[in-house]
Design a protein around this motif. Structure first.
Motif, PDB file in Angstrom:
ATOM      1  N   CYS A   1     -47.917  11.634 -71.921  1.00  0.00           N
ATOM      2  CA  CYS A   1     -47.498  11.458 -70.530  1.00  0.00           C
ATOM      3  C   CYS A   1     -47.398   9.986 -70.146  1.00  0.00           C
TER       4      CYS A   1
ATOM      5  N   SER B   1     -51.007  11.640 -64.119  1.00  0.00           N
ATOM      6  CA  SER B   1     -50.847  12.326 -62.840  1.00  0.00           C
ATOM      7  C   SER B   1     -51.847  13.478 -62.751  1.00  0.00           C
TER       8      SER B   1
ATOM      9  N   ASP C   1     -51.054  16.539 -62.425  1.00  0.00           N
ATOM     10  CA  ASP C   1     -50.542  17.585 -63.318  1.00  0.00           C
ATOM     11  C   ASP C   1     -50.953  17.330 -64.767  1.00  0.00           C
ATOM     12  N   ASP C   2     -50.903  16.056 -65.193  1.00  0.00           N
ATOM     13  CA  ASP C   2     -51.337  15.715 -66.555  1.00  0.00           C
ATOM     14  C   ASP C   2     -52.808  16.053 -66.751  1.00  0.00           C
TER      15      ASP C   2
ATOM     16  N   LEU D   1     -57.134   8.153 -60.788  1.00  0.00           N
ATOM     17  CA  LEU D   1     -55.971   8.793 -60.168  1.00  0.00           C
ATOM     18  C   LEU D   1     -55.679   8.145 -58.821  1.00  0.00           C
TER      19      LEU D   1
END
Length: 105
Positions: A9, A31, A33-34, A64
């Motif tokens: 990613c 992210s 999502d990652d 994050l």
């Protein structure tokens, strides 16, 4: 400190061993999502690495930006699910990405 290979990613994971007792995996450049897709793998890898190196503690630190309360709760739940129930030597820390950049790592 040892830098791992780049993540698919685009993020990175760094391994820090302190005094032969504490193992820290720093994950940044990812992210939410990652994290949701990979936290199980990072957690299990950290536990295996900790145990193989005969260290006492493992900390997974994830940097994050713009994390919502719901996202943080889901990440915490996923981390807990990847841990052994009786293993109180694993901990998750979610920090702002700027905090990791400030370390100049």
């Amino acid at each position: 400190m040892r830098e791992g290979p780049p993540l698919p990613c685009g993020g990175r994971v760094r391994r820090i061993a302190i005094g032969g007792r504490l193992l820290i995996s720093l994950v940044d450049g990812v992210s939410v999502d990652d994290v949701n897709r990979n936290i199980h793998t990072w957690t299990l890898s950290g536990r295996i690495d900790r145990d193989d190196a005969r260290m006492n503690r493992f900390r997974l630190v994830i940097g994050l930006d713009g994390l919502s309360t719901n996202d943080a709760g889901g990440i915490g739940d996923a981390f807990a699910a990847a841990c052994d129930q009786d293993d109180d030597r694993m901990h998750l820390h979610i920090v702002d990405s700027d905090a990791l950049r400030a370390l100049h790592l």
